[in-house]
Scaffold this motif. Structure first.
Motif, mmCIF file in Angstrom:
data_model
loop_
_atom_site.group_PDB
_atom_site.id
_atom_site.type_symbol
_atom_site.label_atom_id
_atom_site.label_comp_id
_atom_site.label_asym_id
_atom_site.label_seq_id
_atom_site.Cartn_x
_atom_site.Cartn_y
_atom_site.Cartn_z
ATOM 1 N N ILE A 1 6.377 -4.626 10.173
ATOM 2 C CA ILE A 1 5.419 -4.159 11.188
ATOM 3 C C ILE A 1 4.366 -3.271 10.513
ATOM 4 C CG2 ILE A 1 5.157 -2.727 13.267
ATOM 5 C CD1 ILE A 1 6.793 -5.003 14.128
ATOM 6 N N LEU A 2 4.827 -2.379 9.657
ATOM 7 C CA LEU A 2 3.917 -1.463 8.967
ATOM 8 C C LEU A 2 2.931 -2.239 8.091
ATOM 9 C CD1 LEU A 2 3.208 1.492 8.449
ATOM 10 C CD2 LEU A 2 4.988 1.562 6.707
ATOM 11 N N GLU A 3 3.361 -3.342 7.531
ATOM 12 C CA GLU A 3 2.486 -4.177 6.709
ATOM 13 C C GLU A 3 1.474 -4.953 7.557
ATOM 14 O OE1 GLU A 3 2.043 -4.966 3.381
ATOM 15 O OE2 GLU A 3 3.303 -3.274 2.835
ATOM 16 N N GLY A 4 1.668 -4.899 8.879
ATOM 17 C CA GLY A 4 0.768 -5.648 9.747
ATOM 18 C C GLY A 4 1.130 -7.124 9.847
ATOM 19 N N PHE B 1 0.834 -1.214 0.000
ATOM 20 C CA PHE B 1 0.000 0.000 0.000
ATOM 21 C C PHE B 1 0.861 1.254 0.000
ATOM 22 C CE2 PHE B 1 0.605 -1.352 4.374
ATOM 23 C CZ PHE B 1 0.929 -0.195 5.042
ATOM 24 N N LEU C 1 12.488 -4.762 8.991
ATOM 25 C CA LEU C 1 11.678 -5.104 10.161
ATOM 26 C C LEU C 1 10.589 -4.062 10.369
ATOM 27 C CD1 LEU C 1 13.060 -6.779 13.238
ATOM 28 C CD2 LEU C 1 11.499 -4.883 13.584
ATOM 29 N N GLY C 2 10.952 -2.776 10.224
ATOM 30 C CA GLY C 2 9.955 -1.712 10.332
ATOM 31 C C GLY C 2 8.852 -1.880 9.301
ATOM 32 N N ALA C 3 9.233 -2.229 8.083
ATOM 33 C CA ALA C 3 8.247 -2.376 7.012
ATOM 34 C C ALA C 3 7.324 -3.570 7.274
ATOM 35 C CB ALA C 3 8.958 -2.530 5.668
#
Lengths: 403, 403
Positions: B167-170, B44, B163-165
């Protein structure tokens, strides 16, 4: 707008207020990657005595000086074989030879070993068919391991080879820095769960972990000065990181909480782009760093403020590989400001190119994912021209072509 | 003497028999440094809509085209303020302006934001004192995060940004390779405790750990083929490493045990210096590597055989930083043999020098401690001359001067 602090000045000032982390003794087997808090120097030699590195005959090189393929020299062959691990040193007199196995201690008096294939035993004599140089096929004391080797320096990380040397020294433990961190994510919208998947604190925690710093706690607090203060005061870890609430305008609860704790040192606002809202404080000798909740700004603060600060204290945080690459377009930063510019380095026709990824600013996780490195633009440099070679610090692998 | 295998040939052959490691699903928070077994691509855009990056007034750039410091343009000021996190998109008609905060979604119809300091509110009107470019102070959809970004590739290690991404992706978990290793130290003298402080297996274990491979077991076995065989067969881990007992003459219990297990592939004896006695086998698709108990020979096998082998399989083991440095003396290796030459790189007068540390051979832990890098000399190269520039892989920091 408040005056922004020069990073170099802040680091120099903060350093004089900061103490080194506390130390802790850990078993050698768990010491890999820890930062040593002691200077460890080796204390003995291996081999302790000269040692044969082949199966052959120990002798004095000078006794075989006249030997040749057609004019062998005959030496008196002492009976027996010296094996590796022999406790007792044998002794050779002039004109004598003695069989030795690989790894065996060289008999006293001998100074070389002739390989088995270059000699012949006959009636208690050894026929030597070639000359041999002094110390030929001999490992001298200290060649494998020596006195006075630096195994670990204060502040250096324990490497695989250092770990081997610690075991060889018979050490059971080593004094290391207790480099732990606590992390607080500040924001009402995070506590309430209305913030869309907060992730920057995980990126920060992962960065710390990657640099050998243990993250022992990740917590969340609302925009409440007292709550943030209480959380800070409760901690034992050397490093405290606060994420969010560092604005230089309104939303600055984190900075207010820090100020009200009366730290020995505090600087808010750095001449860094992005990451200018960061705040560094020293409280009871321990560093507290407040960072933006935006991922690129946070990464910039970690690389430009935290890493040099800890390195100045003597903790040798690992550096990324550096390469020189040509800029594919101009890269500009405001004068007087340190720039943290993300780039994507790729190779084409044997040349390394760096494509600046400035788009999206401090919130752009996309630029960190597309990129594989960064360029630090010094305060006194406005930028670099297209085609200019710049030094890139690589956190990922060089890409194979323009992607 | 048996013929020595060329490393490149062995790696190519072994590769076709080897399977990739099994996979395992781990929570995202524990994935840092693990090797991803899936391709993860972002799904997204952020921001999802154009967003203001300042506090100011949203407007249409074309409506303010005629504005100047002494000739302000008056726009109709819609009442209210758009705040960040607003769920509902506002709408602007031509000639209108609306106050927006930093991070707020841009009203539909607007295409720029004028900072508060460049305008003035007067009697329901907004006086605009300067022109504004289209998309000025606007963050466009996808600038912070976009669809189709590669978050993790198959075989790449999970980085802090990845890793941040995740988390952001759920994402709650990610499929990674279950890259575990077991280590066996072979030798009667080690079982009996008469060997003086064996340490090479710890150096090997630390090397594996440093490269993101988990060492789940370190055991000891005597010079007993059956015991070694049983230990190998008992294991579940992908990688098996056997230390010692690999001689090409007498002491080769490890190699015999491997052969008797009838692996799909086995090569013993490599054209590498040091480390020629290494043995690589593939059993049921899993690699088994037997290495010398001498530390430099073992390190050479890890760098020249194991690392390229795993990288060929698609596991992107990290590389050391590489620098070019001038040799302070000649560096020679036998022709047809890959050389693993330890060096100490230091800087003097702005030039990098590499001092070869060949002394002491394959047992010299001293050379690994004194040195900070190594040069891999290719099979078809006999060596390099004094003064020649060579590529050094650095496992430690460059020294400041000749030490």
């Amino acid at each position: 707008l408040r005056k922004l602090h020069r990073v170099s000045e802040v680091l120099q000032q903060a350093r004089s207020y900061a103490a080194l982390p506390p130390t802790v003794r850990v078993p050698v087997q768990e010491a890999l990657g820890r930062y040593s808090a002691e200077l460890v120097v080796s204390s003995f030699k291996l081999p302790p005595w000269p040692k044969s590195v082949v199966d052959g005959y120990a002798l004095r090189a000078e006794d075989a000086e006249a030997a040749g393929p057609s004019s062998p020299v005959a030496l008196k062959l002492k009976p027996g074989v010296v094996r590796p691990g022999s406790e007792q040193r044998e002794r050779l007199s002039p004109g004598e030879a003695l069989m030795v196995e690989t790894g065996a201690p060289l008999p006293e008096g001998a100074d070389a070993v002739l390989p088995v294939e270059d000699a012949e035993e006959r009636e208690g004599k050894l026929l030597v068919f070639r000359r041999v140089a002094r110390f030929e096929n001999v490992s001298l004391p200290g060649e494998e391991y020596d006195e006075g080797l630096v195994i670990a320096e204060k502040g250096s990380r324990v490497t695989p080879a250092a770990l081997g040397a610690l075991i060889l020294e018979g050490r059971r433990d080593i004094l290391v820095y207790d480099l732990r961190a606590r992390l607080l994510n500040v924001g009402d919208e995070i506590v309430r769960g209305t913030y869309f998947r907060p992730f920057t604190h995980y990126v920060i925690a992962a960065w710390l972990q990657h640099h050998g710093i243990r993250v022992e706690e990740i917590s969340v607090a609302g925009d409440d000065e007292e709550e943030v203060k209480r959380w800070i005061s409760r901690g034992e870890a050397y490093l405290t990181l606060l994420v969010g609430g560092t604005s230089m305008g309104g939303h600055d609860v984190t900075v207010k909480a820090l100020e009200s704790l009366h730290p020995e040192f505090l600087a808010h606002g750095f001449a860094v782009q992005p990451g200018k809202t960061a705040c560094l404080a020293i409280l009871k000798g321990r560093p507290i760093l407040a960072l933006s909740g935006l991922p690129v700004a946070a990464m910039s603060t970690l690389e430009i403020v935290l890493k040099p600060f800890l390195r100045e204290l003597g903790l040798r945080l690992p550096e990324y590989p550096r390469v020189r690459a040509r800029l594919t377009k101009r890269l500009t930063v405001k004068t007087g400001v340190v720039g943290f510019a993300r780039v994507r380095v790729y190779e084409e026709g044997g040349i390394l190119y760096a494509e600046p990824l400035m788009v999206g600013g401090s919130g752009s996780l996309a630029s960190l994912l597309r990129g594989n490195g960064f360029v630090i633009v010094p305060e006194d440099v406005e930028g670099f021209d297209e085609g200019e070679a710049v030094e890139v610090q690589l956190y990922g692998e060089v890409a194979k072509r323009h992607g």
